[in-house]
Design a protein around this motif. Sequence first.
Motif, PDB file in Angstrom:
ATOM      1  N   LEU A 108      47.003  33.621  34.402  1.00 28.33           N
ATOM      2  CA  LEU A 108      47.782  34.371  33.419  1.00 28.33           C
ATOM      3  C   LEU A 108      47.280  35.807  33.313  1.00 28.33           C
ATOM      4  CD1 LEU A 108      50.078  33.819  31.337  1.00 28.33           C
ATOM      5  CD2 LEU A 108      48.286  33.463  29.634  1.00 28.33           C
ATOM      6  N   GLY A 109      45.956  35.974  33.386  1.00 27.37           N
ATOM      7  CA  GLY A 109      45.386  37.312  33.289  1.00 27.37           C
ATOM      8  C   GLY A 109      45.388  38.087  34.588  1.00 27.37           C
ATOM      9  N   GLY A 110      45.488  37.384  35.713  1.00 29.44           N
ATOM     10  CA  GLY A 110      45.528  38.039  37.008  1.00 29.44           C
ATOM     11  C   GLY A 110      44.237  37.976  37.799  1.00 29.44           C
ATOM     12  N   LEU A 111      43.190  37.361  37.244  1.00 35.09           N
ATOM     13  CA  LEU A 111      41.908  37.297  37.943  1.00 35.09           C
ATOM     14  C   LEU A 111      41.903  36.246  39.047  1.00 35.09           C
ATOM     15  CD1 LEU A 111      39.441  37.678  34.922  1.00 35.09           C
ATOM     16  CD2 LEU A 111      40.245  39.443  36.506  1.00 35.09           C
ATOM     17  N   SER A 112      42.624  35.142  38.839  1.00 38.04           N
ATOM     18  CA  SER A 112      42.676  34.101  39.871  1.00 38.04           C
ATOM     19  C   SER A 112      43.311  34.625  41.149  1.00 38.04           C
ATOM     20  CB  SER A 112      43.470  32.891  39.361  1.00 38.04           C
ATOM     21  OG  SER A 112      42.797  32.246  38.312  1.00 38.04           O
ATOM     22  N   GLN A 113      44.322  35.471  41.010  1.00 38.43           N
ATOM     23  CA  GLN A 113      44.990  36.036  42.181  1.00 38.43           C
ATOM     24  C   GLN A 113      44.018  36.892  42.998  1.00 38.43           C
ATOM     25  OE1 GLN A 113      46.104  35.680  39.132  1.00 38.43           O
ATOM     26  NE2 GLN A 113      48.320  35.855  38.967  1.00 38.43           N
ATOM     27  N   ILE A 114      43.152  37.620  42.306  1.00 37.73           N
ATOM     28  CA  ILE A 114      42.181  38.473  42.999  1.00 37.73           C
ATOM     29  C   ILE A 114      41.151  37.618  43.721  1.00 37.73           C
ATOM     30  CG2 ILE A 114      40.404  40.241  42.690  1.00 37.73           C
ATOM     31  CD1 ILE A 114      42.012  41.218  40.251  1.00 37.73           C
ATOM     32  N   ARG A 115      40.678  36.560  43.059  1.00 40.91           N
ATOM     33  CA  ARG A 115      39.711  35.656  43.702  1.00 40.91           C
ATOM     34  C   ARG A 115      40.327  34.998  44.928  1.00 40.91           C
ATOM     35  NH1 ARG A 115      38.332  34.256  38.254  1.00 40.91           N
ATOM     36  NH2 ARG A 115      39.705  32.435  38.379  1.00 40.91           N
ATOM     37  N   GLU A 116      41.569  34.547  44.816  1.00 46.29           N
ATOM     38  CA  GLU A 116      42.244  33.906  45.949  1.00 46.29           C
ATOM     39  C   GLU A 116      42.426  34.892  47.101  1.00 46.29           C
ATOM     40  OE1 GLU A 116      45.827  32.480  44.218  1.00 46.29           O
ATOM     41  OE2 GLU A 116      44.881  30.746  43.257  1.00 46.29           O
ATOM     42  N   HIS A 117      42.700  36.134  46.757  1.00 45.92           N
ATOM     43  CA  HIS A 117      42.884  37.163  47.779  1.00 45.92           C
ATOM     44  C   HIS A 117      41.614  37.332  48.605  1.00 45.92           C
ATOM     45  CE1 HIS A 117      43.957  40.948  49.690  1.00 45.92           C
ATOM     46  NE2 HIS A 117      42.881  41.496  49.189  1.00 45.92           N
ATOM     47  N   PHE A 118      40.459  37.389  47.948  1.00 45.08           N
ATOM     48  CA  PHE A 118      39.195  37.578  48.662  1.00 45.08           C
ATOM     49  C   PHE A 118      38.772  36.332  49.432  1.00 45.08           C
ATOM     50  CE2 PHE A 118      38.649  41.183  45.702  1.00 45.08           C
ATOM     51  CZ  PHE A 118      38.305  42.164  46.624  1.00 45.08           C
ATOM     52  N   LYS A 119      39.339  35.186  49.076  1.00 46.21           N
ATOM     53  CA  LYS A 119      39.071  33.960  49.820  1.00 46.21           C
ATOM     54  C   LYS A 119      40.067  33.764  50.963  1.00 46.21           C
ATOM     55  CE  LYS A 119      37.031  31.412  45.936  1.00 46.21           C
ATOM     56  NZ  LYS A 119      37.208  30.239  45.022  1.00 46.21           N
ATOM     57  N   GLY A 120      40.987  34.701  51.102  1.00 43.55           N
ATOM     58  CA  GLY A 120      41.987  34.601  52.156  1.00 43.55           C
ATOM     59  C   GLY A 120      43.128  33.671  51.829  1.00 43.55           C
ATOM     60  N   ILE A 121      43.291  33.357  50.544  1.00 42.99           N
ATOM     61  CA  ILE A 121      44.366  32.464  50.107  1.00 42.99           C
ATOM     62  C   ILE A 121      45.536  33.309  49.613  1.00 42.99           C
ATOM     63  CG2 ILE A 121      45.003  30.610  48.516  1.00 42.99           C
ATOM     64  CD1 ILE A 121      42.025  29.922  48.328  1.00 42.99           C
ATOM     65  N   MET A 122      46.747  32.892  49.908  1.00 42.75           N
ATOM     66  CA  MET A 122      47.930  33.603  49.450  1.00 42.75           C
ATOM     67  C   MET A 122      48.019  33.512  47.928  1.00 42.75           C
ATOM     68  SD  MET A 122      50.616  35.366  50.239  1.00 42.75           S
ATOM     69  CE  MET A 122      50.907  35.069  51.992  1.00 42.75           C
TER      70      MET A 122
END
Length: 213
Positions: A108-122
């Motif tokens: 909801l805050g947008g932090l999970s998307q950033i973590r997934e990005h650095f893990k190479g996850i869409m």
Amino acid sequence: MLAQNYLMVQEYLIYGFGWLSFGLVHSLLARENVKTRLKPAFGAYYRLAYNIFAVLHIGAVYMVGLFIFEGVIDFMRPSWLWWCQGVAHGLGWIIMFWALREYDLGRLGGLSQIREHFKGIMAHDEEPLHFKGFHKWVRHPLYSAGFLILWGRINNEFDVMTAICGSLYLWIGSRFEERHLIRLYGDHYATYKSRVPAFIPFKGQVDFKEPKI
């Protein structure tokens, strides 16, 4: 007297237009076609940037309101009304924090998307549908809490205007959000919508199964 009333109308209009600007921009940035155009520039940081901008925008609107209505006199109220408002306001915050436990706050805050990005996850912004907890009673528990918070803290004209504008924003925002959810989840959400009230739990608790998608 006429000049004073004219000035008062001006104050209401300026503050109202501030809320209108927030609602329009917030809704515009949430549209899929706008997301598609802006996401290449922000990437996984889009949701976080969206939230930060929204907080700064509504904060600016609120500060303008405080400046415009500076020195406004509080209403005279009977003690029973003061207590009822206090209970409603406190209950709103309790529901707000309790209902937030049912959401993925990182996404909801947008932090999970950033973590997934650095893990190479869409990275993706969408959460699964919620049918447990407060969602068995109302479709939008966070908005229900928002109404209680807004109307429970009315002390003067500024608070009244804030409650009216905030409530309109929540109601209109819920309509746009539900159109998006129906496009995303189809008949399953439409059925849930037909069975569970939006904000007031007048139907009691409704059990609804998770979608099989």
